[in-house]
Design an enzyme around this catalytic site. Sequence first.
Site, mmCIF file in Angstrom:
data_model
loop_
_atom_site.group_PDB
_atom_site.id
_atom_site.type_symbol
_atom_site.label_atom_id
_atom_site.label_comp_id
_atom_site.label_asym_id
_atom_site.label_seq_id
_atom_site.Cartn_x
_atom_site.Cartn_y
_atom_site.Cartn_z
ATOM 1 N N GLU A 14 -17.241 -21.304 12.536
ATOM 2 C CA GLU A 14 -17.884 -22.597 12.532
ATOM 3 C C GLU A 14 -18.275 -22.888 13.971
ATOM 4 O OE1 GLU A 14 -19.533 -26.089 12.415
ATOM 5 O OE2 GLU A 14 -18.008 -25.599 13.878
ATOM 6 N N CYS A 61 -15.663 -31.518 11.223
ATOM 7 C CA CYS A 61 -15.817 -30.174 10.674
ATOM 8 C C CYS A 61 -15.927 -30.166 9.167
ATOM 9 C CB CYS A 61 -14.635 -29.314 11.080
ATOM 10 S SG CYS A 61 -14.799 -27.645 10.456
ATOM 11 N N CYS A 64 -12.986 -26.928 7.796
ATOM 12 C CA CYS A 64 -11.628 -27.422 7.563
ATOM 13 C C CYS A 64 -11.726 -28.899 7.185
ATOM 14 C CB CYS A 64 -10.747 -27.223 8.777
ATOM 15 S SG CYS A 64 -11.217 -28.214 10.199
ATOM 16 N N HIS A 68 -9.180 -33.689 9.386
ATOM 17 C CA HIS A 68 -9.302 -34.762 10.372
ATOM 18 C C HIS A 68 -9.192 -36.137 9.718
ATOM 19 C CE1 HIS A 68 -10.069 -31.972 13.590
ATOM 20 N NE2 HIS A 68 -10.892 -31.324 12.790
ATOM 21 N N ARG A 483 -6.267 -23.955 10.830
ATOM 22 C CA ARG A 483 -6.311 -23.279 12.130
ATOM 23 C C ARG A 483 -5.195 -23.717 13.061
ATOM 24 N NH1 ARG A 483 -10.340 -23.848 9.534
ATOM 25 N NH2 ARG A 483 -11.961 -22.269 9.245
ATOM 26 N N SER A 506 -8.535 -25.587 17.439
ATOM 27 C CA SER A 506 -9.428 -24.724 18.211
ATOM 28 C C SER A 506 -9.615 -25.213 19.643
ATOM 29 C CB SER A 506 -10.783 -24.572 17.504
ATOM 30 O OG SER A 506 -10.591 -23.911 16.277
ATOM 31 N N CYS A 550 -13.168 -22.521 15.257
ATOM 32 C CA CYS A 550 -13.998 -23.604 14.731
ATOM 33 C C CYS A 550 -14.360 -24.484 15.917
ATOM 34 C CB CYS A 550 -13.263 -24.412 13.683
ATOM 35 S SG CYS A 550 -14.282 -25.787 13.188
ATOM 36 N N CYS A 553 -14.871 -28.376 15.460
ATOM 37 C CA CYS A 553 -13.547 -28.979 15.564
ATOM 38 C C CYS A 553 -13.136 -29.107 17.034
ATOM 39 C CB CYS A 553 -12.508 -28.087 14.869
ATOM 40 S SG CYS A 553 -12.236 -28.500 13.156
#
Lengths: 556, 371, 218
Positions: A14, A61, A64, A68, A483, A506, A550, A553
């Site tokens: 991503e 994102c 995922c 969030h 992640r 990330s 990602c 993210c």
Amino acid sequence: MAKRIAVDPITRIEGHLRIEAKLEGGKIVDAWSSSTAFRGVETILKGRDPRDAHHFTQRFCGVCTTVHSMASIRAVEDALKIEIPDNARLLRNLIMGIQNVQDHVIHFYHLHALDWVDITSALQADPKKTAQLAQSISDWPNSSVKHFEAVKARVAKFATSSSGLGPFQNAYWGHKAYKLPPEANLMAVAHYLEALEWQKEVIKIHAVLGSKNPHPQTFLVGGMSTPIHPDSQNAINADKIAYLMKLFKQAREFVEKVYIPDVLAVAPFYLDWAGIGGGVGNFLSYGDFPESGGNDVGSYYFPRGVIMGKDLANLMEMDEAKITEYVTNSWYNYAQGDDKGLHPYKGETKHNYTGPKPPYEWLDTNQKYSWVKSPRYMDQPMEVGPLARILVAYVGGNKEVKAAVDFVLKTLNAPASALFSTLGRTAARAVDCLVLAQRNETWLQQLADNMGRGIYEVHNKEKWDPSTWPKEAQGYGTHEAPRGALGHWIRIEDQKIANYQAVVPSTWNAGPRDAMGQKGPYESALIGTPIADPNKPVEILRTIHSFDPCLACAVH
Amino acid sequence: MNVDQKSTQVSIPEEILQKWEAKGVSRRDFIKFCTATTAALALPLSFVPKVAQALEDKRPPVIWVEYQSCSGDSEAFLRANQPTAGDIILETISLEYSDVVMAASGHLAEEAKHNAMKKYAGKYVLIVEGSIPRGAGGGYCTIGGKSAVDDCKELVKNAAATICVGTCAAFGGLPAAAPNPTDAVSVMDLVPGAPIVNLPGCPVNATNLTATIVHFLTFGKLPAVDRLGRPKFAYGKRIHDNCERRSHFDAGQYAEAFGDAGHSQGWCLYKLGCKGPETFHNCPTCRYNEGVSWPVMAGHGCIGCSEPGFWDTMSPFYRRLPNVPGFGVEDTADQIGLGLAAATAVAFGAHGVVNIGRSYFGKNDSDADQE
Amino acid sequence: MHELRYVWEWPVRLTHWFNAISIVVLSVTGYYIGDPFVSVPATSQYVMGWMRFIHFLFAYIFMLSVLSRLIWAFLGNEFASWRVFFPWATSKGRQYIVGTFLFYTFVKAKPPGVVGHNALAAMAYVGVIGLYVVQIVTGFALYGQYAPGGGWDSSLGWLLPIFGNQGLRLTHHVVMWLLIGFSIHHVYSAWLMEVKEKNGTLASIFGGYKFIDPKELQ
Ligand code: HEM
Ligand code: HEM
Ligand code: NFV
Ligand code: SF4
Ligand code: SF4
Ligand code: F3S
Ligand SMILES: [Mg+2]
């Protein structure tokens, strides 16, 4: 002779990631990780209603997705001291659980596999032998000769058509780092396609519980907006529970019968990767999946903890106050100077691009060179993600994790130290996926039990009305996203967001060097990686992809 | 309906059906898909064979680029059904570039994009996801060292048509929300006048994307659009006008709080801030993830995610109306209005009292005159 | 000596009362639309449906009435004429404005004598008529959304991309309160004029006649 290379864009991730590396003697001797895109969502959040924040942060994102929202809502709940009903805990666990499972499978087959699997070689495979191979590792029903013949024919038709290879053109096919025999390659291609079908099916769980995927919408500060009532068509009822159970089973079966066997079948061809890609050796897991209470950290299925210097004998307690973010090498400025780390409550997002004017060929890595900040724990870089989560759970007493890790190590005949590697990271992701795929059904059963006992509450509305809030409040929310360790910090003043800072998995992994010059985990992990052909650096992809980057993210 | 289906069944050429069967797509599924797509495009059923034919014939080159995106629209595309993402990638289009899917990386990936743009100039379909930041001389988003601004302009100008997926590409979306830190814009603002179709939604509904692609394949042009560049077949009506809870709205039955009796019985979410009355989108009829659900059905109000500027205009999301500019967050239009009306009443009441007072106490000579 | 003068012709009176009644009805129904404070338990109800129906019915009545009054501003007598609404355009008008202002602020005991609208009221009416137009325009733009491509959408739909649906709704909602605020002030002023002037102001908007003392006219 040193040679410098850049891989930009790193695809099958991503977001916008660029890796620059210095090669010497066929190996990487230095590396720089940079994200080249910025949106500024932390700035956009200022002044808004804290209850709305999760809709915004979720859009950090779409891969995922959900994570969030979770972290945001937990941060607001922490700030305002809101307890959530048990049903909300379970609904959230289920949404997060399937998110992890589905995300990992997509990562393995659609984002990572092509670094290990040469699809052009699959065209040379004998479907009969492929079927034998597939049947020897699993009793998955789609392993007939006919099935593999059909897949081969479909891929052959595609590959030989006048339109060309489409998304599979220009790749590193034929590179000698690809080691799988044609049969294994064909099996992997077949599973690539099956996983593509599977992921869209099982994620319907998000549609049922959250309205849609990506970006389910039913999260709420104080609980969930998914009603539960056995006597309503418009709520989670017995019928929907049955449908969910079917989907969760379908999810688990694929992981048990396809994903795990594939990992175990492919790994032996790439055992050298158990010695490559180790990285910083410090691991952070916030832990997650409360088993009781609204969000009782002590009850987390995956425990919380910190491991420093690969020392599995010493599991340390996580102290949120020890987290800071540096912008020494990132395109931001701090009011008090860029060499100091700031705790997220005091965090600042003042963007200031000082990189080369596009179009450019090289970044100036002696200066600021990324949109990712550099988070540190006790001023140390930390790796987060499935490996960190699994290591902490392994030594932290999660029985299922311990059993699964021991099984994988035994099957591959590898020592525990093999986990600190590109291969170890990939195996840990599979273990993570497996234990969650198996745990989900328990949480669904608990939800059904609650419903059976007449417990329908999904939302605590006590502090829903902003006029009940204190004039000032601050809090943080954590989550173990696919992640890794995700945290959001919020300060609320006069019912509005005064400051919002997210420190994302990330961000931890992809961040650049800090004020002390310490490399981030991607950068560290690349050191020592052999590069057979500098024009086709598939080895960089293998290690970087093993983190499942990602960047939307990471930067947000 | 039965009769119609029979007649279309007959009219899809046998060899097409057989080809799809060979690919493992049953006749029933294929006919169902063609019929559904035809219906989604609001075409008469006689077009079903044409749609079926279109899916068969060509594999037009498609370039999918991402700028300031979250990849949610790419993910949405992976959730497509009938045809699935796999069917589309392998059999329907020729996907020349896509960050998320493609095997090549680095300069080889960029080379693939560049080659496709040159080779298929004026013929390829461009799909853009994410907004484009104009600030910092392009430094807010670069790919292979090139700015999103330059990349996007070049690709749009050489494309036969551009499909903007998601609210970011269509209207600026999240990055463009106030205060728009990166000067992010939509594709139509970056390249005015280009042939563009906007498929807003956060993320785009995969069904609307496949229907748009199929429309392009079938007729060689983009579907009819409204004044915001949205296809009428998908954005021609408000959520509120097709919502399954509309009868509760009309009846006056509203969920008053999440989790209350009305909420669990599927009453209207208007008072919990539902923006269905202000949002043009086919969520209630099309739904998501193969028609399983959509926000209102699941119990949360619509946040208007496909409308221009929705992050600013539709928020706060749990209230019906936005905050009145210049007032605090806690003041609703009604509180302010009531305050204003009360203040007027008090002021004029006082004015009246003073007047009467003056008349009585004779301070007013002209009044005395009149007496 | 007071004399009876015919001031408000019947179209002025009729539109005045159509407007006034429409505004009351539109405010009550509109408020309910904005905040449906009564939630009804049984499905057989159609509360919001009726509220909206009545709102739209009176929306049309209101629009026609306002239109008629605007046309009458060009056909009616000197008191109804569009000219009286712009008193600042003439020097005499400006004197009236000052005079009336001084009266309202208690500096002067009596307002300047006029037959038709007093100058400040006339100016307020321009504002109010402006608000009428805003309500009608935003209202029908919102209304048109149920039928994209229909007449209302074609004529007013262009407002949506500019102000946004929510912008129009908020404006429409806030203007209701401004009109309510005006009404309070307006009825009070009418009463004030009635008691101060003793010229039958209140009755005039029913019957059309006022008692005027020609000596007081400047
Ligand atoms: C003095 C005149 C009027 C007043 C005081 C008034 C008041 C209101 C109020 C307070 C609302 C609720 C707004 C909200 O909170 O969303 C409303 C809604 C509305 N009004 Fe009016 N209104 C007036 C005239 C009109 C006119 C002339 C029209 C033309 C058709 C109109 C059409 C509408 C429509 C379409 C709605 C939205 C209804 C819905 O979404 O169900 N209104 N009005
Ligand atoms: C009890 C209710 C009301 C009474 C007694 C009343 C009385 C009057 C009187 C006496 C006049 C003539 C004033 C003058 O000499 O300048 C007038 C004019 C006017 N009133 Fe009212 N009014 C009432 C309600 C309303 C309402 C609710 C509105 C609108 C919000 C309104 C709007 C107007 C307007 C716009 C004019 C100017 C008329 C024209 O020139 O056509 N009135 N009213
Ligand atoms: N890094 C990251 Fe995420 C995850 N998992 C977020 O928290 O991917 Ni988009
Ligand atoms: S429109 Fe929504 S889903 Fe698409 S890129 Fe933007 S934020 Fe992500
Ligand atoms: S739930 Fe929303 S869209 Fe549906 S009827 Fe109510 S207000 Fe309209
Ligand atoms: S939030 Fe978006 S998904 Fe549909 S229901 Fe509303 S437009
Ligand atoms: Mg941050």
